[in-house]
Design an enzyme around this catalytic site. Structure first.
Site, PDB file in Angstrom:
ATOM      1  N   CYS A 162       0.757  -1.220  -0.030  1.00 52.15           N
ATOM      2  CA  CYS A 162      -0.015  -0.008   0.026  1.00 52.15           C
ATOM      3  C   CYS A 162       0.973   1.280  -0.140  1.00 52.15           C
ATOM      4  CB  CYS A 162      -0.746   0.053   1.170  1.00 52.15           C
ATOM      5  SG  CYS A 162      -1.919   1.570   1.497  1.00 52.15           S
ATOM      6  N   GLY A 163       0.646   1.950  -1.099  1.00 54.63           N
ATOM      7  CA  GLY A 163       1.531   3.337  -1.225  1.00 54.63           C
ATOM      8  C   GLY A 163       1.341   4.247   0.051  1.00 54.63           C
ATOM      9  N   HIS A 164       0.135   4.491   0.480  1.00 51.60           N
ATOM     10  CA  HIS A 164      -0.252   5.324   1.677  1.00 51.60           C
ATOM     11  C   HIS A 164       0.414   4.734   2.960  1.00 51.60           C
ATOM     12  CE1 HIS A 164      -3.238   7.639  -0.752  1.00 51.60           C
ATOM     13  NE2 HIS A 164      -3.694   6.386  -1.370  1.00 51.60           N
ATOM     14  N   CYS A 165       0.342   3.434   2.960  1.00 51.98           N
ATOM     15  CA  CYS A 165       1.026   2.775   4.094  1.00 51.98           C
ATOM     16  C   CYS A 165       2.299   3.304   4.320  1.00 51.98           C
ATOM     17  CB  CYS A 165       0.882   1.226   4.391  1.00 51.98           C
ATOM     18  SG  CYS A 165      -1.080   0.855   4.483  1.00 51.98           S
TER      19      CYS A 165
END
Length: 591
Positions: free
Chosen positions: A70-73
């Site tokens: 996950c990029g946001h993670c």
């Protein structure tokens, strides 16, 4: 008993005991120790085996459920570690931890995790009722959110010096003046203080402080280093302190009378819950334009809490705002008015100079219903009907879509929408297949540059079918976006045959609850034993197929920066030696 049977009975008894096999009972010191919880960058790394231990050892525990892909993670990770370091340095009694959601599906299911990252706060080992994390996703914001949960959310003020020091130390300070600190209104005040992280809170019951600030009754006072400098919210003596009313008051009065739009102010503009926005588009590099700000600001106090006054610099990176209002840079200076609930836009009729009087008159005219809203529309391209997929705009939509002699199938799209791009080949193929059918038109309309009287489009792609005949009938297509199913829909007169499974319509995520997630419209296929990282690993013959269906994030900023994050909603489908089929063009992007 026979002496010969005694040894046999002893052997049987020994074998049936838990400490059989020739071993005596273990002492407590010989019990295996509990699993030690590893750390990464100051963050506890939890699993289903260690979560219970962490809850017992740490009475205040924040848990991040993340996915390695996950990029946001990944963006949150350094801020999360910084927050842990900040809290550790000041000895705040709170611990930060993380759980790899895909690798720990039992925990993800237990706590209802359907998107990443998801953060939950656990108190005193209570596993059944964690609090959803609602704070910012940068280090200081995370730390402050936690400080206000494990410590006081407002500072107790005992004298004038303490009150003045608090007021002088911050741009926004809220002080609750209460004659009785045991009153339930104080609990309401402290509850709000826990989440209003951009303000500093204090409270007092000292008569001397009431006198110093000219108060005779319970009052919440907002002190600010701009505009009026102070705003008072008296507590209703009969009804008490209403959390919603106080929240709206603080949001409204913590805003500058005139706010310049940028990435920092954008969240506050749309969190103010003021539906009417007046925008002044100027080029801040030009002195003549900057002079207009004076008159614009003079009109603002008359509409405090009713209309939000915003300055948009066309020389800055605000092309998306200009596009939303259908403006070019050369149009500045100019005014635009918008109701963010209805998204209706208004422009001055006369286009005269921007003065305090003209701004005031324009606001009153819009609020009194004396100005009609305008709709965006591109010009009709000369070759709009020359290709298999016809090009519609606002100015030719009605004529084409509601032609009673034609069956018109329209794709409403956004140029930036991933899902629209994914289904484009299927839409082109559909148009080519039916281009010789005189009564069928396959078309598309850029809904970010064209607005319609008939209806609004809020997610992309939206597919609508306009069957021939009277009555202006409209059928929304909600099935699979592949050539075969689209063709069957057309051949069946605007209905999907019953044997075709219809896809669950994608719904925008609730407005005002912005949570970042991972945009995903593809299909992840892996064997049992996969543990994140986005790569399949060989395991058992039985394969687990995860289909990620995007759930769109509805905007809280209709004319602000586009926000089209989507979250994977994961559904396990067990198959025996069979790869998952293509998801096609499922999902949608929110406007």
């Amino acid at each position: 008993m026979s002496r010969q049977l005694l040894p046999v009975l002893l052997l049987l008894l020994r074998a049936s005991c838990p400490w059989g096999q020739g071993q005596g009972p273990k002492s407590p010191s010989e019990e295996p120790p509990e699993e030690e919880i590893p750390r990464e960058d100051g963050i506890l790394v939890l699993s289903r085996h260690t979560l219970g231990l962490a809850l017992r050892e740490h009475p205040a525990l924040l848990v991040e459920f993340y996915a390695p892909w996950c990029g946001h993670c990944k963006a949150l990770a350094p801020e999360y570690s910084k927050a842990a370091a900040l809290l550790a340095a000041e000895s705040t009694a709170v611990t930060l931890s993380k759980v790899d959601g895909p690798a720990q599906p039992e925990l993800a299911e237990e706590f209802g995790v359907t998107e990443y990252p998801t953060l939950k706060f656990f108190r005193n080992g209570n596993r059944t009722h964690p609090e959803e994390y609602t704070g910012p996703r940068e280090a200081e914001g995370i730390a402050e959110w936690l400080r206000r949960r494990v410590g006081p959310s407002a500072k107790r003020l005992e004298d004038e010096a303490a009150a003045q020091a608090l007021i002088d130390g911050r741009d926004l300070v809220v002080i609750g003046f209460f004659q009785d600190l045991q009153d339930e209104d104080v609990a309401t005040f402290l509850a709000l203080a826990r989440d209003a992280l951009d303000m500093t809170f204090g409270l007092t019951d000292r008569p001397r402080l009431f006198e110093q600030f000219g108060l005779t009754k319970d009052t919440v006072v907002l002190f600010k280093k701009f505009d009026e400098g102070r705003a008072d919210f008296p507590v209703d003596e009969e009804l008490g302190l209403d959390l919603g009313d106080l929240s709206r008051f603080l949001v409204t009065h913590s805003m500058h009378l005139v706010t310049e739009f940028n990435s920092q102010t954008s969240p506050k503009i749309f969190a103010a819950r003021i539906l009417s926005h007046l925008l002044l588009f100027v080029n801040q590099t030009l002195a003549a334009h900057r002079e207009l700000l004076v008159g614009f600001g003079e009109a603002a106090p008359h509409f405090r809490g009713q209309v939000l006054f915003v300055v948009v610099d066309v020389a800055a990176d605000n092309e998306h705002v200009l596009q939303y209002f259908g403006l070019k840079v050369e149009a500045a200076p100019t005014l635009r008015f918008i109701n963010v609930e209805t998204t209706k836009k208004y422009a001055p009729v006369d286009g005269g100079p921007v003065t305090a009087a003209s701004v005031t008159a324009f606001c009153h005219a819009v609020l009194n219903g004396q100005v009609k809203p305008y709709l965006l529309s591109q010009e009709v391209p000369p070759d709009w009907d020359q290709r298999p997929v016809k090009t519609l705009v606002g100015k030719n939509f009605e004529q084409v879509a509601f032609d009673e002699t034609k069956n018109v199938f329209v794709k409403f799209y956004a140029p930036w929408c991933t899902h629209c791009k994914e289904m484009a080949p299927a839409w082109e193929a559909l148009a080519e297949k039916y281009q010789d059918h005189e009564d069928i038109i396959i078309a598309q309309l850029d809904a970010t540059a064209n607005e319609l009287d008939a209806f609004a489009v809020h997610s992309f792609p939206t597919l609508k079918y306009f069957p021939a005949g009277p009555g202006r009938k409209v059928i929304e297509y909600k099935s699979t976006r592949d050539l075969e199913t689209l063709s069957k829909f057309l051949d069946n007169g605007g209905a999907v045959p019953t044997e075709e499974p219809t896809e669950e319509p994608a719904a925008p995520f609730p407005v005002g609850v912005p949570k970042p997630g991972l945009q995903a419209s593809a299909q992840i296929v892996f064997r049992q034993g996969w543990r994140g990282g986005g790569k399949g690993r060989l395991g058992a013959e039985l394969r687990a197929v995860l289909v990620t269906r995007s759930r769109s994030h509805g905007p809280t900023q209709p004319w602000g920066p586009r926000r089209s994050c989507s979250y994977p909603r994961v559904t396990p489908l067990l198959t025996a030696g069979q790869e998952g089929t293509s998801l096609g063009a499922g999902g949608s992007c929110a406007l």
